[in-house]
Design an enzyme around this catalytic site. Structure first.
Site, PDB file in Angstrom:
ATOM      1  N   ASP A 117       0.835  -1.210   0.000  1.00 35.61           N
ATOM      2  CA  ASP A 117       0.000   0.000   0.000  1.00 35.61           C
ATOM      3  C   ASP A 117       0.868   1.258   0.000  1.00 35.61           C
ATOM      4  O   ASP A 117       1.965   1.253   0.576  1.00 35.61           O
ATOM      5  CB  ASP A 117      -0.896  -0.036   1.261  1.00 35.61           C
TER       6      ASP A 117
ATOM      7  N   ASN B  62     -10.953  -2.669  -6.062  1.00 33.25           N
ATOM      8  CA  ASN B  62     -10.149  -1.693  -6.814  1.00 33.25           C
ATOM      9  C   ASN B  62     -10.761  -1.295  -8.161  1.00 33.25           C
ATOM     10  O   ASN B  62     -10.352  -0.296  -8.761  1.00 33.25           O
ATOM     11  CB  ASN B  62      -8.717  -2.205  -7.041  1.00 33.25           C
TER      12      ASN B  62
HETATM   13  C1  FPP Z   1      -1.760   0.240  -3.455  1.00 36.92           C
HETATM   14  O1  FPP Z   1      -1.312   1.559  -3.447  1.00 36.92           O
HETATM   15  C2  FPP Z   1      -1.233  -0.484  -4.624  1.00 36.92           C
HETATM   16  C3  FPP Z   1      -1.987  -1.064  -5.617  1.00 36.92           C
HETATM   17  C4  FPP Z   1      -3.466  -1.058  -5.637  1.00 36.92           C
HETATM   18  C5  FPP Z   1      -1.354  -1.730  -6.762  1.00 36.92           C
HETATM   19  C6  FPP Z   1      -0.169  -2.571  -6.412  1.00 36.92           C
HETATM   20  C7  FPP Z   1       0.424  -3.095  -7.649  1.00 36.92           C
HETATM   21  C8  FPP Z   1       1.749  -3.201  -7.871  1.00 36.92           C
HETATM   22  C9  FPP Z   1       2.789  -2.798  -6.920  1.00 36.92           C
HETATM   23  C10 FPP Z   1       2.183  -3.788  -9.139  1.00 36.92           C
HETATM   24  C11 FPP Z   1       2.407  -5.251  -8.950  1.00 36.92           C
HETATM   25  C12 FPP Z   1       2.880  -5.856 -10.206  1.00 36.92           C
HETATM   26  C13 FPP Z   1       2.845  -7.185 -10.476  1.00 36.92           C
HETATM   27  C14 FPP Z   1       3.454  -7.695 -11.714  1.00 36.92           C
HETATM   28  C15 FPP Z   1       2.194  -8.132  -9.566  1.00 36.92           C
HETATM   29  P1  FPP Z   1      -2.402   2.690  -3.550  1.00 36.92           P
HETATM   30  O2  FPP Z   1      -2.607   3.012  -4.987  1.00 36.92           O
HETATM   31  O3  FPP Z   1      -3.641   2.264  -2.833  1.00 36.92           O
HETATM   32  O4  FPP Z   1      -1.694   3.861  -2.808  1.00 36.92           O
HETATM   33  P2  FPP Z   1      -2.389   4.983  -1.900  1.00 36.92           P
HETATM   34  O5  FPP Z   1      -3.048   4.260  -0.764  1.00 36.92           O
HETATM   35  O6  FPP Z   1      -1.228   5.807  -1.465  1.00 36.92           O
HETATM   36  O7  FPP Z   1      -3.332   5.724  -2.781  1.00 36.92           O
END
Ligand code: FPP
Length: 253
Positions: free
Chosen positions: A33, A81
């Site tokens: 996250d 999501n």
């Molecule tokens: C949460 O941060 C992250 C995600 C919803 C996406 C995670 C995906 C990756 C790291 C890519 C993974 C790649 C592979 C190939 C498996 P957020 O967007 O919720 O951050 P925030 O809470 O700060 O808004």
């Protein structure tokens, strides 16, 4: 640095030799996250945070290989999501495909067996195709089982399993008296994996957000203020070091 993050960062980083080789978690689960906030802090689009998030994941996977962790399960896209703006959802779906084409060779060479857990029915075609291909290519590997939770929600998983079980009970395939936790677990998407020993969530949030609810009944929880793109080798070592100090009793005295 606020009080919250300074408390988190005051935990010292152990050198690898300080870790007890016999007490490495068999299965680590991670809620990655903070990508959006990482980008926002730098005045960048959220997509830049997701890109950095992939790099962090690569480092964590390599560190798990180094530590001989056998199972790594990461939350990469939840059933909830889809409520994000279409542009971000599309970006993430493309990023999965791009990341697989970039890192599949490396993962395969390192004995990584990749698998997705989630509702495959509503994953966009090109993304599902890339993951199906990656699963096929890595199916004989067994150094580490790398599970990517994609279009995953734990309540949905439990409900679907319960429906399947109800069908099997109705058809006489299973006797209700024989049903136990082990047999029910086999209906879940994680059927043949051990439960996680350690669940890490980055970015300072202290929730489990519909991730592996059945499976984490006795899992040690570790929360860190570090945003996912900043989470590196030392952060994982710190989490494992912390885990090794826990006294796991599984309900016993
Ligand atoms: C949460 O941060 C992250 C995600 C919803 C996406 C995670 C995906 C990756 C790291 C890519 C993974 C790649 C592979 C190939 C498996 P957020 O967007 O919720 O951050 P925030 O809470 O700060 O808004």
């Amino acid at each position: 640095m606020n009080l919250f993050s300074s408390i988190f960062s005051s935990i010292r980083i152990p050198p690898t030799r300080k870790l007890k080789a016999g007490n490495i978690p068999l299965h680590i689960a991670i809620i990655m996250d903070g990508n959006g906030r990482w980008a926002q802090k730098r005045g960048l689009p959220r997509s830049a945070g997701h890109r950095e998030g992939v790099k962090a994941l690569r480092v964590v996977l390599r560190t798990c290989l180094e530590l001989k962790v056998r199972y790594l399960t990461v939350y990469s896209f939840s059933s909830e999501n889809w409520k994000r703006p279409t542009g971000e959802v599309n970006f993430l779906m493309d990023l999965f495909v791009e990341s697989l084409s970039r890192y599949l060779g490396e993962m395969n060479k390192n004995g990584v067996r990749l698998r997705i857990i989630g509702d495959r029915d509503t994953i966009p075609g090109p993304t599902l195709k890339a993951f199906n291909n990656a699963e096929k290519i890595t199916e004989k590997n067994e150094r580490i089982f790398f599970n990517i939770a994609l279009n995953y929600g734990s309540r949905q998983e439990i409900l679907k399993s319960a429906k399947k079980l109800a069908g099997d009970l109705k058809d006489g395939n299973i006797n209700p008296d024989d049903l136990d936790e082990k047999k029910f677990s086999n209906y879940l998407l994680t059927g043949d994996f051990p439960d996680p020993d350690l669940l890490i969530r980055t970015s300072g949030e202290r929730r489990v957000s519909n991730f592996l609810l059945w499976q984490i009944a006795y899992t040690e929880l570790y929360f860190t203020g570090t945003l996912w793109p900043d989470f590196g080798r030392n952060d994982l070592l710190k989490a494992v070091f912390d885990y090794q100090k826990r006294n796991r009793r599984f309900g016993k005295l």
